[in-house]
Enzyme design. Structure first.
Site, short mmCIF file in Angstrom:
data_model
loop_
_atom_site.label_atom_id
_atom_site.label_comp_id
_atom_site.label_asym_id
_atom_site.label_seq_id
_atom_site.Cartn_x
_atom_site.Cartn_y
_atom_site.Cartn_z
N LYS A 1 0.83 -1.16 -0.02
CA LYS A 1 -0.09 -0.04 -0.03
C LYS A 1 0.83 1.32 0.03
CE LYS A 1 -4.03 -2.05 1.95
NZ LYS A 1 -5.08 -1.77 2.98
N ASN A 38 -24.37 7.48 -61.85
CA ASN A 38 -24.96 8.90 -61.63
C ASN A 38 -23.67 9.49 -60.72
OD1 ASN A 38 -27.31 9.20 -62.75
ND2 ASN A 38 -28.14 7.98 -61.23
N ASP A 61 -16.53 4.12 -51.72
CA ASP A 61 -18.04 3.89 -51.35
C ASP A 61 -18.08 3.15 -50.37
OD1 ASP A 61 -17.66 2.15 -52.92
OD2 ASP A 61 -19.62 2.38 -53.95
N HIS A 100 -15.61 -8.26 -54.78
CA HIS A 100 -14.55 -9.07 -55.65
C HIS A 100 -13.98 -10.28 -54.98
CE1 HIS A 100 -15.37 -6.03 -58.80
NE2 HIS A 100 -14.80 -5.03 -57.44
#
Length: 649
Positions: free
Chosen positions: A221, A346, A444, A496
């Site tokens: 301690k 897009n 992404d 993939h």
């Protein structure tokens, strides 16, 4: 220790309330405040010296300030972790005089509006103890605490305290530290934690692991400071989160492993280390090092304090340039980002605010050539920036996505055949030059994973995988709360993963990839084939002549009972499910998140494939669908918002 140094003790107070939790700390401060007025009134000190950042010291400073007693605060202005920071700065604001350790601490006090003339840059008092001559043989100290067989550099000193602002995590770190120390098989002197909130739980962990009875551990301690410093100086390593590991241990060159956030920001001095060959105390530390100036300076500082000068504390407020109302527009602006998604069909751009809300979105067909695509991106970004002004959004940066990319260099390495002329493309340079904004870059799938981590199902989840099911198949992998890019930035290209050696051709040029079976393009291909062969017909399904046949028609036909459409979708679901099983066996996430237009359709079949084909330990991993609107755009925006506002988690 105070009594051993023959101090004339004017009074003794017991103020510590047992309990070792947050409430006990507050009760201890309250008990001290109840008892201190009588003591201070009786002693009537000219100056009260308060040291450091402990909660009991805060009680003493509070009582003295309210009783108009001058306060000298030692070691103020420093920065560390846990509640100690707040307590230390609170004591500094109550104190009339300061003796700090380092030049940075002095600057912090000045920036806190403390009077420079009342600040002494005295250095760290504990270094005076290091420089004091000692007669004790350090090997005697080592043997007395760790046994006669222990040699210097062959033992560990461990000392870890709770972090009161993050108790549960500090207990977890403590448990892991004890496990590691047990596995090291080295003699270890381990000190009990202090009495801060959380220490009781830490002691319980220690006893549960049997540390006190373990032959390699000596659990104590308290160790007298002189002996403790010798033990630290000759240890092979010190581990934990005590400030001793940052300050005193560094003076001896003892290796230290600092755990957790308790010493975050604690300044280390530029010291001339005390070499072990000159130990214990015939060292060559430079006396002009700020941390090593003698406490004799503090004594002279005390003697020079004029007790007849006004007690009222004054603050030195810095001048403020300009009026506050000039910055009101900045205060009211919504911090936002531009997210750019270069899809196979897009080109989409969105203004996204800090909370993950899409303020405005723009969409145009993705041009086929590089020049046209770059010009359209710049044009749409400029339109969005102009709109952001009217929407009161402050754009902090831009993050485009599309293809395998190097985030640090801002270069698209390559993409699939869906996006032509899109290899080795430097996106950062033209965007930053034109828009005058910082630019981040990723694909992404990775952005979708970041979106789930910040706004969606991935919040607080350590390991998970996100899969985008759209025109193509993409994904991102989060391990240990960090996005995985891999050595060549191909990690997370889940579309993939090959599930067949002789399957259909994929847009990447290979055969048998998941994307060749389960992507929107693949389903559109199969729907068109069945339609051309007049095999897509089913009662309740009408395909208009001017309408392009797509994945939606295939799914509708399957739901209406068309067996051939059902067979195509079963093959697609199996391919995606097998790919997910491969991911479970490779990186072992705890959650799989599906996003994109096909996510809701694939969720149940993929979950079934996992329960049928995964190893038993992975069969219980859940597959969920994303709740986010446009996760890829949100993730791209999160990169900008997290980095530009320094909110990385």
């Amino acid at each position: 220790m105070i009594e051993q140094d023959d101090f004339d003790v004017g009074s003794k107070l017991h103020t510590i309330v047992r309990g070792e939790d947050e409430a006990a700390m507050v009760e201890s401060v309250g008990l001290a405040l109840v008892k201190l007025p009588d003591v201070l009134q009786r002693l009537c000190p000219d100056i009260l010296v308060v040291h450091g950042d402990r909660f009991d010291a805060l009680a003493l400073a509070t009582a003295a300030a309210l009783m108009n007693i001058r306060i000298l605060h030692l070691e103020g202005g420093e920065v560390s972790g846990t509640i100690d920071d707040s307590i230390r700065h609170a004591i500094s604001k109550l104190a009339h005089y300061h003796a700090c350790c380092t030049r940075s601490a002095e600057q912090h006090l000045i920036s806190m509006c403390e009077d420079h003339s009342r600040i002494l840059m005295a250095g760290c008092p504990s270094y005076d103890k290091l420089l004091s001559p000692r007669k004790n043989n350090h090997m005697d100290t080592i043997h007395s605490w760790l046994g006669d067989s222990v040699q210097e550099n062959q033992y560990i000193v461990a000392l870890q305290h709770p972090v009161t602002t993050d108790i549960q995590n500090s207990i977890k770190i403590y448990s892991l530290m004890l496990d590691a120390l047990t596995s090291f098989n080295k003699k270890t002197l381990i000190l009990f934690p202090n009495i801060d909130a959380g220490s009781k739980e830490m002691v319980r962990v220690m006893r549960k692991k049997g540390i006190e009875q373990h032959p390699n551990f000596r659990a104590v301690k308290h160790v007298p400071f002189d002996q403790f410093i010798q033990l630290v100086a000759h240890a092979g390593c010190m581990i934990g989160n005590s400030s001793c590991g940052v300050r005193e241990a560094g003076a001896f060159g003892t290796p230290v492993i600092n755990l957790g956030s308790r010493q975050t920001g604690r300044e280390t001095e530029t010291l001339t280390p005390i070499t072990r060959s000159t130990m214990p105390w015939s060292c060559s530390l430079a006396r002009d090092t700020p941390a090593l100036r003698s406490t004799a300076m503090e004594t002279r500082f005390l003697r020079n304090i004029k007790l007849d000068e006004p007690l009222q504390k004054s603050f030195c407020f810095p001048p403020v340039k300009g009026a506050f109302f000039q910055d009101i527009d900045h205060i009211l602006e919504t911090q936002s980002a531009l997210a750019v998604d270069l899809g196979g069909t897009n080109l989409r751009i969105a203004i996204v605010c800090m909370r993950g809300k899409i303020v405005r979105k723009y969409c145009k067909p993705n041009p086929k050539t590089y020049e046209s695509r770059i010009q359209l991106i710049l044009s749409m970004c400029n339109d969005a920036i102009r709109d952001a002004v009217r929407l009161n959004c402050r754009i902090l940066g831009v993050c485009p996505q599309g293809g395998v990319s190097t985030p640090r260099k801002g270069v698209i390495l390559h993409s699939t055949k869906l996006i032509q002329e899109w290899s080795s493309v430097d996106l950062r340079t033209p965007l930053s030059n034109e828009l005058h904004l910082p630019v981040w870059l990723d694909n992404d799938g990775n952005c979708a994973a970041l979106a789930e981590k910040k706004f969606g199902h991935g919040q607080g989840v350590e390991n998970f995988v996100t899969i985008i099911t759209g025109t193509g198949i993409g994904g991102g992998i989060v391990q240990h709360h960090e996005l995985v890019h891999g050595s060549t930035f191909c990690a997370g290209e889940l579309g993939h993963i090959m599930v067949s050696l002789d399957g259909p051709e994929c847009m990447c040029g290979s055969h048998g990839c998941i994307e060749a079976y389960a992507s929107g393009m693949a389903l559109q291909r199969e729907a068109k084939r069945l339609h051309d062969e007049d095999l897509l017909k089913v009662e309740g399904l009408e395909v208009k002549k001017v309408e392009a046949v797509g994945a939606a028609h295939l799914i509708s036909a399957a739901r209406l009972g068309n067996s051939r459409a059902q067979a195509v979708l079963k093959t697609a679901s199996t391919a995606l499910g097998v790919g997910v099983v491969n991911m479970l066996h490779m990186v072992n996430p705890s959650l799989v998140i599906l996003s994109g237009v096909l996510a809701s359709y694939y969720q149940s079949p993929v979950q079934d494939i996992i329960s049928q084909r995964a190893l038993a330990s992975s069969q219980g991993i859940k597959v969920v669908t994303s709740d986010l609107e446009e996760p890829a755009l949100l993730g791209a925006a999160s990169m900008v918002l997290d980095y530009s506002t320094r909110r990385i988690s």
